[in-house]
Design an enzyme around this catalytic site. Structure first.
Site, PDB file in Angstrom:
ATOM      1  CE  LYS A 191      41.168 -12.600 104.246  1.00 12.89           C
ATOM      2  NZ  LYS A 191      41.690 -12.580 105.622  1.00 12.89           N
ATOM      3  CD  GLU A 194      40.888 -14.364 109.680  1.00 16.72           C
ATOM      4  OE1 GLU A 194      41.425 -14.110 108.565  1.00 16.72           O
ATOM      5  OE2 GLU A 194      40.217 -15.387 109.896  1.00 16.72           O
ATOM      6  CE  LYS A 195      42.485 -18.228 113.200  1.00 13.60           C
ATOM      7  NZ  LYS A 195      42.017 -18.691 111.881  1.00 13.60           N
ATOM      8  CB  CYS A 299      50.466 -26.887 103.836  1.00 12.54           C
ATOM      9  SG  CYS A 299      51.793 -26.224 102.856  1.00 12.54           S
TER      10      CYS A 299
HETATM   11  P1  NAD Z   1      41.717 -20.866 106.535  1.00 11.89           P
HETATM   12  O1  NAD Z   1      41.122 -21.491 105.333  1.00 11.89           O
HETATM   13  O2  NAD Z   1      40.947 -20.897 107.804  1.00 11.89           O
HETATM   14  O3  NAD Z   1      42.019 -19.319 106.237  1.00 11.89           O
HETATM   15  C1  NAD Z   1      42.699 -18.927 105.074  1.00 11.89           C
HETATM   16  C2  NAD Z   1      42.121 -17.608 104.573  1.00 11.89           C
HETATM   17  O4  NAD Z   1      40.783 -17.807 104.138  1.00 11.89           O
HETATM   18  C3  NAD Z   1      42.090 -16.528 105.631  1.00 11.89           C
HETATM   19  O5  NAD Z   1      42.522 -15.332 105.052  1.00 11.89           O
HETATM   20  C4  NAD Z   1      40.629 -16.484 106.066  1.00 11.89           C
HETATM   21  O6  NAD Z   1      40.225 -15.197 106.433  1.00 11.89           O
HETATM   22  C5  NAD Z   1      39.889 -16.952 104.832  1.00 11.89           C
HETATM   23  N1  NAD Z   1      38.694 -17.757 105.142  1.00 11.89           N
HETATM   24  C6  NAD Z   1      38.576 -18.722 106.097  1.00 11.89           C
HETATM   25  N2  NAD Z   1      37.354 -19.286 106.054  1.00 11.89           N
HETATM   26  C7  NAD Z   1      36.679 -18.672 105.054  1.00 11.89           C
HETATM   27  C8  NAD Z   1      35.361 -18.820 104.520  1.00 11.89           C
HETATM   28  N3  NAD Z   1      34.493 -19.700 105.013  1.00 11.89           N
HETATM   29  N4  NAD Z   1      35.005 -18.025 103.494  1.00 11.89           N
HETATM   30  C9  NAD Z   1      35.850 -17.122 102.988  1.00 11.89           C
HETATM   31  N5  NAD Z   1      37.119 -16.943 103.457  1.00 11.89           N
HETATM   32  C10 NAD Z   1      37.524 -17.702 104.474  1.00 11.89           C
HETATM   33  O7  NAD Z   1      43.163 -21.513 106.726  1.00 11.89           O
HETATM   34  P2  NAD Z   1      44.201 -21.285 107.898  1.00 11.89           P
HETATM   35  O8  NAD Z   1      43.694 -21.958 109.137  1.00 11.89           O
HETATM   36  O9  NAD Z   1      44.599 -19.881 107.978  1.00 11.89           O
HETATM   37  O10 NAD Z   1      45.459 -22.091 107.338  1.00 11.89           O
HETATM   38  C11 NAD Z   1      45.651 -23.468 107.567  1.00 11.89           C
HETATM   39  C12 NAD Z   1      45.305 -24.296 106.360  1.00 11.89           C
HETATM   40  O11 NAD Z   1      46.054 -23.845 105.242  1.00 11.89           O
HETATM   41  C13 NAD Z   1      45.671 -25.764 106.498  1.00 11.89           C
HETATM   42  O12 NAD Z   1      44.631 -26.540 105.961  1.00 11.89           O
HETATM   43  C14 NAD Z   1      46.924 -25.908 105.659  1.00 11.89           C
HETATM   44  O13 NAD Z   1      47.179 -27.201 105.158  1.00 11.89           O
HETATM   45  C15 NAD Z   1      46.653 -24.944 104.581  1.00 11.89           C
HETATM   46  N6  NAD Z   1      47.872 -24.521 103.921  1.00 11.89           N
HETATM   47  C16 NAD Z   1      48.118 -25.006 102.681  1.00 11.89           C
HETATM   48  C17 NAD Z   1      49.278 -24.659 102.021  1.00 11.89           C
HETATM   49  C18 NAD Z   1      49.569 -25.189 100.668  1.00 11.89           C
HETATM   50  O14 NAD Z   1      50.438 -24.617  99.998  1.00 11.89           O
HETATM   51  N7  NAD Z   1      48.897 -26.224 100.216  1.00 11.89           N
HETATM   52  C19 NAD Z   1      50.185 -23.790 102.629  1.00 11.89           C
HETATM   53  C20 NAD Z   1      49.890 -23.299 103.903  1.00 11.89           C
HETATM   54  C21 NAD Z   1      48.717 -23.668 104.533  1.00 11.89           C
END
Ligand code: NAD
Length: 513
Positions: A191, A194-195, A299
């Site tokens: 998955k 979506e952005k 991240c």
């Molecule tokens: P996000 O958590 O909003 O979204 C990530 C995924 O989870 C998406 O596919 C989204 O559809 C899904 N999602 C979001 N909220 C959800 C919910 N309540 N229930 C179920 N699914 C849900 O994250 P983002 O804004 O896309 O990415 C940024 C974040 O990712 C930052 O916190 C960043 O630090 C982290 N990040 C971490 C790493 C790492 O390796 N540690 C790498 C890249 C990004």
């Protein structure tokens, strides 16, 4: 039939062309979803709708899992050399399509084209590493554990695995997941965010072209409902997640309740400790690159600087250099940083900057009111620097995920170490110093899982693993490298006996003879 996700029937020329609908990939076919709702994928530099992504129906989700389940028996029995060759071809196709992928990433995600190339390249390296899977997946063997008895273990694939991706690395993070999984012999349901789903779809097209059989890789788009369906599905054995802590901990708990393996990479607050003996130029440049690159949406961004002792006097120079960075649309050749992902993200970042000011930090550079000529509607924030930040401030406690450097001070190196270790996150940390002793102490005492010594963004290459810890990671087997292979395989241990001599009956527990 396979079709290309962006080739839509042309609209009458008097109308604005309708944005294409992003397709799911199910059982080897790119198919339109029957979803009743779609989400606009928006170019963050212009607000143009690039495409529309479906909230996949449950029926379609089930069809994707079923396709993956059906494809598993024959794929797991496909010789590992054949599976490796698919990856060999895949890496070649990724190289050939770098420009197309990078343009898609810049259009949907906003980062500069050069940075988008880096995003793809760091994922490509994982595909290259997967080309040597036979060696990575080798088992173990001990002959004669008892007289005429040998034991060996093999690493077998799990079955259907799934990945849930964030928006910030549309190519690298999908490539952390499915190439390792499928080369180990698993099948996959992914998955994308979506952005910015486009890069995932292009990569899937290339993987199919490289020879990945139908059903081995499937893509389903959507948001929370699709994610929850992944967590709950009885046929999915393992879930890889990268994203925020809110989503990550929810997925960790929900998928674990179904007995799945989970690796969950989450948020971060990475600190750069600047010692007074560091090289001034190299350190300031590293801080700019790691703080403001990708508009701070990494991240492993160094979002917090801790100046030790009189290195604080370098702040002025940092501000001067940050002012010189060019903020514009990522396709402009001189762009240093592009927009942040959405209007909401911009509002949130601006709110956190204001909270810093309200809490008493000094705003040395304010990028909130930037206007970018030609891209006035974009979600731009210029480099922003807050100074005199303390650990109790919201702008320190929250992950800002924007082009904002928060600067703190420590009177001693020990005090700096204490600040870092008190932070709940443990993704990365860097020290800038010319002292080997300080560097070694830092390495030994800092709790974060990825340490940079005069290296600002120490993301390990794929022969190591991505090793964030504390609140930045949940699970025990990290992404890619040996740990990644372990995550996607389970151990089967075989004990064999080939003896010519007859054995007698004994009901006692067998022991080594
Ligand atoms: P996000 O958590 O909003 O979204 C990530 C995924 O989870 C998406 O596919 C989204 O559809 C899904 N999602 C979001 N909220 C959800 C919910 N309540 N229930 C179920 N699914 C849900 O994250 P983002 O804004 O896309 O990415 C940024 C974040 O990712 C930052 O916190 C960043 O630090 C982290 N990040 C971490 C790493 C790492 O390796 N540690 C790498 C890249 C990004």
């Amino acid at each position: 039939t396979r079709s290309c996700w962006f080739s839509m029937s042309p609209e009458p020329s008097t109308h604005q062309p309708k944005p294409p609908k992003v397709q799911n990939l199910i059982g080897g076919s790119f198919v339109d979803s029957k979803a009743s709702s779609y989400i606009d994928v928006i170019n963050p530099a212009t607000q143009e709708v690039v495409s529309q992504v479906p909230l996949t129906t449950n029926e379609e989700f089930k069809a994707a899992v079923s396709a993956a389940k059906q494809a598993f028996p024959s794929w797991r029995n496909t010789p590992i050399t054949t599976r490796q060759r698919v990856m060999l071809k895949f890496q070649e196709l990724i190289r050939k399509n770098m420009d197309k992928l990078a343009m898609n990433i810049t259009t949907e995600q906003g980062k500069t084209l050069k940075d988008a190339h880096g995003d793809i390249f760091r994922g490509l390296e994982v595909v290259e590493h997967a080309c040597g899977m036979a060696t990575l997946q080798m088992g173990e063997y001990v002959p004669n554990v008892s007289n005429g008895v040998d034991t060996y273990s093999v690493r077998e694939p799990l079955g259907v695995c799934a990945g849930i991706c964030p928006f910030n690395f549309p190519a690298m993070i999908p490539l952390w997941m499915f190439p390792v999984a499928v080369t180990c012999g698993n099948t996959y349901v992914q998955k994308p965010s979506e952005k910015d789903p486009g890069a995932s779809v292009i990569l899937a097209e290339l993987a199919m072209e490289a020879g990945l059989p139908d059903g081995v890789l499937n893509i389903v788009h959507g948001t929370n409902d699709t994610v929850n369906a992944i967590c709950d599905d009885d046929d999915i054995r393992a879930v890889s997640f990268v994203g925020s802590n809110t989503a990550g901990m929810h997925i960790y708990a929900r998928a674990a309740a179904k007995g799945k393996r989970i690796q969950s990479n989450m948020g971060a607050k990475n600190h750069g400790v600047v010692m007074p003996d560091a090289s001034v130029d190299a350190t300031l440049n590293a801080l700019l690159a790691a703080g403001f690159g990708a508009a701070g949406q990494r991240c492993m961004a160094l979002s917090t600087v801790v100046f030790v002792g009189n290195s604080k006097s370098w702040e002025d120079k940092l501000v001067e250099r940050a002012k010189a960075l060019k903020v514009t649309c990522g396709t402009e050749p001189d762009a240093d940083l592009g927009p942040v992902i959405s209007k909401q993200a911009k509002e949130r970042i601006c709110r956190l900057i204001q909270s810093g000011v309200d809490d008493g930090a000094k705003l040395l550079l304010d990028g909130r009111n930037i206007v970018v000529p030609g891209y006035e509607k974009g979600n731009f924030i210029g480099p922003t620097i807050l100074s005199g930040v303390t650990p109790d401030m919201e702008c320190y406690k929250e992950e800002i995920f924007g082009p904002v450097l928060v600067c703190m001070e420590a009177n001693s190196f020990d005090e700096a170490i204490e600040i870092l270790n008190r932070n709940k996150y443990g993704n990365g940390a860097a020290i800038f110093t010319s002292s080997g002793a300080a560097a070694r102490k830092f390495q030994m005492e800092i709790e974060a899982g990825q340490i940079g010594i005069n290296v600002p963004i120490p993301v390990p290459l794929p022969f190591f693993s991505f090793t964030g810890n504390k609140a930045s990671f949940a699970g025990d087997l990290n992404f890619y490298g040996k740990a990644g292979v372990d995550f996607f395989t389970q151990i089967k241990t075989v004990t064999q006996q080939w003896k010519d001599i007859p054995t007698s009956v004994s009901l006692a527990m067998p022991t080594s003879q």
